[in-house]
Design a protein around this motif. Structure first.
Motif, PDB file in Angstrom:
ATOM      1  N   TYR A  88       0.397  -1.004  -0.295  1.00  0.00           N
ATOM      2  CA  TYR A  88      -0.308   0.559   0.598  1.00  0.00           C
ATOM      3  C   TYR A  88       1.066   1.596   0.157  1.00  0.00           C
ATOM      4  O   TYR A  88       1.498   1.436   1.114  1.00  0.00           O
ATOM      5  CB  TYR A  88      -1.034   0.050   0.833  1.00  0.00           C
ATOM      6  N   SER A  89       0.462   2.115  -1.332  1.00  0.00           N
ATOM      7  CA  SER A  89       1.642   3.489  -0.632  1.00  0.00           C
ATOM      8  C   SER A  89       0.894   4.877  -0.284  1.00  0.00           C
ATOM      9  O   SER A  89      -0.679   4.321   0.567  1.00  0.00           O
ATOM     10  CB  SER A  89       1.500   4.528  -2.440  1.00  0.00           C
ATOM     11  N   ILE A  90       1.557   5.027   0.813  1.00  0.00           N
ATOM     12  CA  ILE A  90       0.816   5.778   1.662  1.00  0.00           C
ATOM     13  C   ILE A  90       0.212   7.449   0.216  1.00  0.00           C
ATOM     14  O   ILE A  90       0.788   8.179  -0.043  1.00  0.00           O
ATOM     15  CB  ILE A  90       2.066   6.430   3.036  1.00  0.00           C
ATOM     16  N   PRO A  91      -0.546   7.713   0.702  1.00  0.00           N
ATOM     17  CA  PRO A  91      -0.977   9.131   0.640  1.00  0.00           C
ATOM     18  C   PRO A  91      -0.665  10.459   1.108  1.00  0.00           C
ATOM     19  O   PRO A  91       0.392  10.337   2.000  1.00  0.00           O
ATOM     20  CB  PRO A  91      -2.297   9.415   1.144  1.00  0.00           C
ATOM     21  N   GLU A  92      -0.083  11.236   0.642  1.00  0.00           N
ATOM     22  CA  GLU A  92       0.940  12.415   0.538  1.00  0.00           C
ATOM     23  C   GLU A  92       0.469  13.353   0.872  1.00  0.00           C
ATOM     24  O   GLU A  92       1.505  13.635   1.933  1.00  0.00           O
ATOM     25  CB  GLU A  92       0.399  13.557  -2.046  1.00  0.00           C
ATOM     26  N   HIS A  93      -1.214  13.427   1.732  1.00  0.00           N
ATOM     27  CA  HIS A  93      -1.083  14.660   2.888  1.00  0.00           C
ATOM     28  C   HIS A  93      -0.699  13.689   3.807  1.00  0.00           C
ATOM     29  O   HIS A  93      -0.322  14.505   4.999  1.00  0.00           O
ATOM     30  CB  HIS A  93      -2.495  14.528   3.107  1.00  0.00           C
ATOM     31  N   ILE A  94      -0.807  12.686   4.180  1.00  0.00           N
ATOM     32  CA  ILE A  94      -0.634  11.345   4.967  1.00  0.00           C
ATOM     33  C   ILE A  94       1.606  11.783   5.421  1.00  0.00           C
ATOM     34  O   ILE A  94       2.135  11.695   6.562  1.00  0.00           O
ATOM     35  CB  ILE A  94      -0.548   9.539   4.963  1.00  0.00           C
ATOM     36  N   GLU A  95       2.163  11.460   4.047  1.00  0.00           N
ATOM     37  CA  GLU A  95       3.594  12.055   4.408  1.00  0.00           C
ATOM     38  C   GLU A  95       4.060  12.885   4.510  1.00  0.00           C
ATOM     39  O   GLU A  95       4.556  13.521   5.565  1.00  0.00           O
ATOM     40  CB  GLU A  95       4.276  11.573   2.784  1.00  0.00           C
ATOM     41  N   GLN A  96       3.264  13.590   4.356  1.00  0.00           N
ATOM     42  CA  GLN A  96       3.548  15.355   4.466  1.00  0.00           C
ATOM     43  C   GLN A  96       3.929  15.378   6.083  1.00  0.00           C
ATOM     44  O   GLN A  96       4.291  16.356   7.104  1.00  0.00           O
ATOM     45  CB  GLN A  96       2.483  16.377   4.497  1.00  0.00           C
ATOM     46  N   LEU A  97       2.403  14.800   6.865  1.00  0.00           N
ATOM     47  CA  LEU A  97       2.128  14.579   7.956  1.00  0.00           C
ATOM     48  C   LEU A  97       3.254  13.896   9.350  1.00  0.00           C
ATOM     49  O   LEU A  97       3.379  14.482  10.262  1.00  0.00           O
ATOM     50  CB  LEU A  97       0.748  14.711   8.886  1.00  0.00           C
ATOM     51  N   LEU A  98       3.311  13.052   8.669  1.00  0.00           N
ATOM     52  CA  LEU A  98       4.273  12.106   9.060  1.00  0.00           C
ATOM     53  C   LEU A  98       5.534  13.084   8.546  1.00  0.00           C
ATOM     54  O   LEU A  98       6.666  12.835   9.681  1.00  0.00           O
ATOM     55  CB  LEU A  98       4.713  10.796   8.028  1.00  0.00           C
ATOM     56  N   GLU A  99       6.504  13.389   7.945  1.00  0.00           N
ATOM     57  CA  GLU A  99       7.446  14.285   8.183  1.00  0.00           C
ATOM     58  C   GLU A  99       7.099  15.564   9.482  1.00  0.00           C
ATOM     59  O   GLU A  99       8.615  15.787   9.531  1.00  0.00           O
ATOM     60  CB  GLU A  99       7.495  14.966   6.277  1.00  0.00           C
ATOM     61  N   THR A 100       6.523  16.180   9.481  1.00  0.00           N
ATOM     62  CA  THR A 100       5.888  16.934   9.983  1.00  0.00           C
ATOM     63  C   THR A 100       6.721  16.260  11.412  1.00  0.00           C
ATOM     64  O   THR A 100       7.494  17.121  12.123  1.00  0.00           O
ATOM     65  CB  THR A 100       4.959  17.498   9.982  1.00  0.00           C
TER      66      THR A 100
END
Length: 125
Positions: A88-100
């Protein structure tokens, strides 16, 4: 779980240093260092830099990225149907949240390290 930091582990062993010795040089417990080396705890940018200096090698020789954008889940099906691995790929908005969150955690780890160093300095005084 993140992957073992193989390059870091191999370099430490080549230098003849134990996890406990590295942990002491970095001002952390052996168990904390072990979690970082085996990949279950993130290594901050500042810690990578300290590891590079401690092991006397360029950071490129030991650095392994913690970022992962794919999760693999093991299905445990029963009956005649055999389980499969799904990716499963992680959606972009979740990746941004994770990076924060990663940046915030790095900042907290740096603050903790600074406080540990201050405590160690006070203990020696």
């Amino acid at each position: 779980m993140m992957a073992t930091k193989t390059k870091l582990q191999e370099t430490r062993i080549k230098k003849g240093l134990s996890q406990e010795q590295i942990a002491n040089m970095l001002g952390m417990t052996q168990s904390n260092y072990s979690r970082k080396e085996n990949g279950s705890s993130k290594i901050s940018q500042r810690e990578w830099e300290k590891l590079s200096k401690t092991l006397e090698v360029p950071m490129e020789d030991i650095f392994e990225n913690d970022d992962s954008h794919i999760f693999i889940f093991q299905d445990h099906s029963t009956g005649n149907y055999k389980g499969i691995n799904n990716i499963y790929s992680i959606p972009e908005h979740i990746e941004q949240l994770l990076e924060t969150q990663r940046k915030y955690i790095d900042k907290l780890e740096e603050e903790n390290q600074t406080l540990r160093e201050e405590i160690n300095t006070l203990k020696r005084s």
